[in-house]
Design an enzyme around this catalytic site. Structure first.
Site, mmCIF file in Angstrom:
data_model
loop_
_atom_site.group_PDB
_atom_site.id
_atom_site.type_symbol
_atom_site.label_atom_id
_atom_site.label_comp_id
_atom_site.label_asym_id
_atom_site.label_seq_id
_atom_site.Cartn_x
_atom_site.Cartn_y
_atom_site.Cartn_z
ATOM 1 N N ASN A 42 5.547 -3.318 19.589
ATOM 2 C CA ASN A 42 4.410 -4.185 19.906
ATOM 3 C C ASN A 42 4.781 -5.244 20.935
ATOM 4 O O ASN A 42 4.004 -5.510 21.854
ATOM 5 C CB ASN A 42 3.892 -4.860 18.626
ATOM 6 C CG ASN A 42 3.560 -3.893 17.512
ATOM 7 O OD1 ASN A 42 3.925 -4.134 16.357
ATOM 8 N ND2 ASN A 42 2.905 -2.796 17.829
ATOM 9 N N TYR A 93 -7.442 1.972 18.350
ATOM 10 C CA TYR A 93 -7.312 1.044 19.475
ATOM 11 C C TYR A 93 -8.050 1.444 20.752
ATOM 12 O O TYR A 93 -8.849 0.676 21.283
ATOM 13 C CB TYR A 93 -5.832 0.825 19.810
ATOM 14 C CG TYR A 93 -5.031 0.297 18.657
ATOM 15 C CD1 TYR A 93 -5.014 -1.065 18.356
ATOM 16 C CD2 TYR A 93 -4.278 1.159 17.850
ATOM 17 C CE1 TYR A 93 -4.284 -1.550 17.291
ATOM 18 C CE2 TYR A 93 -3.539 0.675 16.783
ATOM 19 C CZ TYR A 93 -3.547 -0.682 16.501
ATOM 20 O OH TYR A 93 -2.823 -1.164 15.446
ATOM 21 N N ARG A 153 -2.023 -8.628 12.328
ATOM 22 C CA ARG A 153 -2.246 -8.931 10.902
ATOM 23 C C ARG A 153 -1.066 -8.496 10.052
ATOM 24 O O ARG A 153 -0.772 -9.091 9.012
ATOM 25 C CB ARG A 153 -3.525 -8.243 10.395
ATOM 26 C CG ARG A 153 -3.429 -6.731 10.378
ATOM 27 C CD ARG A 153 -4.597 -6.035 9.708
ATOM 28 N NE ARG A 153 -4.420 -4.587 9.818
ATOM 29 C CZ ARG A 153 -3.703 -3.852 8.988
ATOM 30 N NH1 ARG A 153 -3.089 -4.403 7.949
ATOM 31 N NH2 ARG A 153 -3.576 -2.561 9.169
ATOM 32 N N SER A 154 -0.386 -7.431 10.481
ATOM 33 C CA SER A 154 0.673 -6.819 9.690
ATOM 34 C C SER A 154 1.747 -6.305 10.631
ATOM 35 O O SER A 154 1.442 -5.561 11.561
ATOM 36 C CB SER A 154 0.084 -5.655 8.870
ATOM 37 O OG SER A 154 1.097 -4.914 8.223
ATOM 38 N N GLY A 155 2.991 -6.720 10.401
ATOM 39 C CA GLY A 155 4.061 -6.328 11.316
ATOM 40 C C GLY A 155 5.263 -5.762 10.585
ATOM 41 O O GLY A 155 5.937 -6.475 9.838
ATOM 42 N N ASP A 156 5.513 -4.457 10.782
ATOM 43 C CA ASP A 156 6.732 -3.803 10.296
ATOM 44 C C ASP A 156 7.847 -4.242 11.240
ATOM 45 O O ASP A 156 7.998 -3.712 12.344
ATOM 46 C CB ASP A 156 6.508 -2.285 10.326
ATOM 47 C CG ASP A 156 7.765 -1.466 10.055
ATOM 48 O OD1 ASP A 156 8.868 -2.049 9.992
ATOM 49 O OD2 ASP A 156 7.632 -0.237 9.926
ATOM 50 N N ARG A 174 -11.842 -19.367 28.687
ATOM 51 C CA ARG A 174 -11.114 -19.288 27.408
ATOM 52 C C ARG A 174 -11.586 -18.089 26.590
ATOM 53 O O ARG A 174 -11.393 -18.051 25.379
ATOM 54 C CB ARG A 174 -11.304 -20.594 26.638
ATOM 55 C CG ARG A 174 -10.674 -21.797 27.339
ATOM 56 C CD ARG A 174 -10.768 -23.058 26.503
ATOM 57 N NE ARG A 174 -12.130 -23.567 26.437
ATOM 58 C CZ ARG A 174 -12.585 -24.599 27.165
ATOM 59 N NH1 ARG A 174 -11.781 -25.215 28.012
ATOM 60 N NH2 ARG A 174 -13.826 -25.020 27.023
ATOM 61 N N TYR A 183 10.560 -3.604 5.311
ATOM 62 C CA TYR A 183 10.499 -2.674 4.170
ATOM 63 C C TYR A 183 11.853 -2.657 3.456
ATOM 64 O O TYR A 183 12.902 -2.759 4.098
ATOM 65 C CB TYR A 183 10.106 -1.270 4.639
ATOM 66 C CG TYR A 183 8.622 -1.136 4.901
ATOM 67 C CD1 TYR A 183 7.724 -0.971 3.840
ATOM 68 C CD2 TYR A 183 8.117 -1.188 6.190
ATOM 69 C CE1 TYR A 183 6.359 -0.869 4.077
ATOM 70 C CE2 TYR A 183 6.746 -1.085 6.437
ATOM 71 C CZ TYR A 183 5.880 -0.926 5.370
ATOM 72 O OH TYR A 183 4.527 -0.835 5.591
ATOM 73 N N CYS A 188 -3.275 -2.881 13.382
ATOM 74 C CA CYS A 188 -2.293 -3.899 12.989
ATOM 75 C C CYS A 188 -2.290 -5.008 14.037
ATOM 76 O O CYS A 188 -2.445 -6.180 13.705
ATOM 77 C CB CYS A 188 -0.904 -3.283 12.861
ATOM 78 S SG CYS A 188 -0.763 -2.112 11.506
ATOM 79 N N ARG A 194 0.803 -1.211 0.000
ATOM 80 C CA ARG A 194 0.000 0.000 0.000
ATOM 81 C C ARG A 194 0.842 1.270 0.000
ATOM 82 O O ARG A 194 0.486 2.266 -0.629
ATOM 83 C CB ARG A 194 -0.908 -0.032 1.258
ATOM 84 C CG ARG A 194 -1.647 1.257 1.571
ATOM 85 C CD ARG A 194 -2.354 1.147 2.917
ATOM 86 N NE ARG A 194 -1.447 0.781 3.993
ATOM 87 C CZ ARG A 194 -0.665 1.642 4.634
ATOM 88 N NH1 ARG A 194 -0.656 2.921 4.300
ATOM 89 N NH2 ARG A 194 0.127 1.230 5.610
ATOM 90 N N HIS A 197 6.905 -8.372 7.777
ATOM 91 C CA HIS A 197 7.668 -7.833 6.645
ATOM 92 C C HIS A 197 8.760 -6.860 7.071
ATOM 93 O O HIS A 197 8.686 -6.226 8.120
ATOM 94 C CB HIS A 197 6.724 -7.132 5.647
ATOM 95 C CG HIS A 197 5.834 -6.108 6.278
ATOM 96 N ND1 HIS A 197 4.560 -6.407 6.724
ATOM 97 C CD2 HIS A 197 6.021 -4.783 6.538
ATOM 98 C CE1 HIS A 197 4.007 -5.312 7.227
ATOM 99 N NE2 HIS A 197 4.875 -4.321 7.137
ATOM 100 N N TRP A 243 2.706 8.592 15.931
ATOM 101 C CA TRP A 243 1.437 8.541 15.200
ATOM 102 C C TRP A 243 1.211 9.760 14.311
ATOM 103 O O TRP A 243 0.163 9.887 13.685
ATOM 104 C CB TRP A 243 0.277 8.414 16.192
ATOM 105 C CG TRP A 243 0.029 7.031 16.680
ATOM 106 C CD1 TRP A 243 0.509 6.435 17.808
ATOM 107 C CD2 TRP A 243 -0.785 6.040 16.040
ATOM 108 N NE1 TRP A 243 0.058 5.154 17.920
ATOM 109 C CE2 TRP A 243 -0.748 4.882 16.844
ATOM 110 C CE3 TRP A 243 -1.547 6.027 14.861
ATOM 111 C CZ2 TRP A 243 -1.437 3.707 16.513
ATOM 112 C CZ3 TRP A 243 -2.234 4.860 14.539
ATOM 113 C CH2 TRP A 243 -2.165 3.720 15.356
ATOM 114 N N GLU A 266 2.081 5.489 24.892
ATOM 115 C CA GLU A 266 1.103 4.979 23.928
ATOM 116 C C GLU A 266 0.147 4.006 24.604
ATOM 117 O O GLU A 266 -1.072 4.042 24.376
ATOM 118 C CB GLU A 266 1.817 4.300 22.757
ATOM 119 C CG GLU A 266 0.837 3.853 21.676
ATOM 120 C CD GLU A 266 1.448 2.906 20.666
ATOM 121 O OE1 GLU A 266 1.213 3.103 19.463
ATOM 122 O OE2 GLU A 266 2.134 1.942 21.080
#
Length: 291
Positions: free
Chosen positions: A204, A125, A193-196, A152, A236, A172, A23, A234, A82, A60
């Site tokens: 994180n 969040y 779902r998505s990790g830089d 659970r 970059y 994310c 993106r 991923h 941010w 944060e």
């Protein structure tokens, strides 16, 4: 255990990651479906192979816990992680007068009306944690951890499909599940779902490890594990040199997290109640965030 798992995953992505367009237009090397495990009893998992801004992580997380979604609190406390997303939105508005990101930050800090209008990220969040369709998930999580520990269903989620399009950046790290063992250890599994991997994931790891420790204290447990599951993990393409620099460094001993033991509610923690002891690290490594 610990930092080695993170470094090993960097190596794996650099070696076997598939090149992908994305993106942001920057491009990545990515692997799908990765897991790391951190034993929180062995030390607090803040990276030592580069200095990580723990102050920003604390602010944060406190911002999330408050249910806040405006960057003003962060900017006022010197946390600028941010800023790029609301600045991009501001640049596309009719009010934009060619200000730089630094000038935008100063306006957020000094002009309350401007901050209300252009500092808002949408229902990200904090909003979802504290008001997901009228449900205060964080309050319910604490009550359930205390009163029904073997359940659970200890879930905290930020992925709210009807509100995704109102967010400047969809979540994310989107779902955390907590687990109380028979010997009273509290563990957390995070699905992201998505990790830089270079810039975001170290934050994180530390943020959810900190949240786990805070919840453990107020619910009467000891810390267990933090398990981190990442969908699209991923690096970059413009971070590859920095990654190689970091991989040339040998990890140091992990620091120790200290929480004010008098705090009995997760909502009562302040910045001053959270600190690290014996954090030794290599210098920071700068890299550009992809927006």
């Amino acid at each position: 255990m610990g930092e080695k798992q993170y470094l090993d995953l960097l190596v794996e992505i650099m070696k076997n990651g598939a090149k992908k367009s994305d993106r942001t237009g920057v491009g990545t090397k990515a692997l799908f479906g990765c897991q790391m495990r951190f034993d929180l009893r062995q030390g607090f998992p803040l990276l030592t192979t580069k200095k990580v801004n723990f102050k920003a992580i604390i602010h944060e997380l406190l911002w999330f816990i408050k249910g806040n979604t405006n960057i003003k609190y962060l900017v006022d406390n010197g946390v600028n992680i941010w800023n790029e997303w609301p600045f991009t939105k501001y640049k596309n508005s009719s009010d934009y007068q060619g200000e730089s990101l630094a000038e935008f930050r100063e306006k957020i800090k000094n002009d309350n009306e401007f901050a209300k209008k252009y500092g808002e990220l949408g229902p990200v969040y904090g909003k979802q944690w504290r008001n997901f369709g009228g449900v205060d998930q964080l309050k319910e999580l604490v009550e359930n951890l205390k009163n029904n520990p073997l359940s659970r269903r200890h879930i905290l989620t930020a992925w709210n499909p009807p509100e995704i399009k109102q967010m400047l950046l969809p979540p994310c790290h989107l779902l955390a599940q907590f687990f109380v063992s028979e010997n009273n250890k509290l563990s957390c599994l995070l699905y992201q779902r998505s990790g830089d991997m270079f810039l975001g994931v170290p934050f994180n790891i530390a943020s959810y490890s900190l949240l786990t420790a805070m919840l453990a204290q107020v619910c009467g447990y000891e810390v267990g594990e933090f398990i981190h599951v990442i969908g699209d993990a991923h690096i970059y393409l413009n971070h590859c040199e920095q990654v190689q620099e970091q991989l040339g460094r040998k990890p140091k001993k992990l620091p120790t997290l200290k929480l004010n033991p008098s705090i009995k509610s997760v909502f009562d923690f302040r910045f001053e109640d959270i600190s690290l002891e014996n954090y030794e690290s290599y210098p920071p490594i700068k890299a550009q965030v992809a927006v």
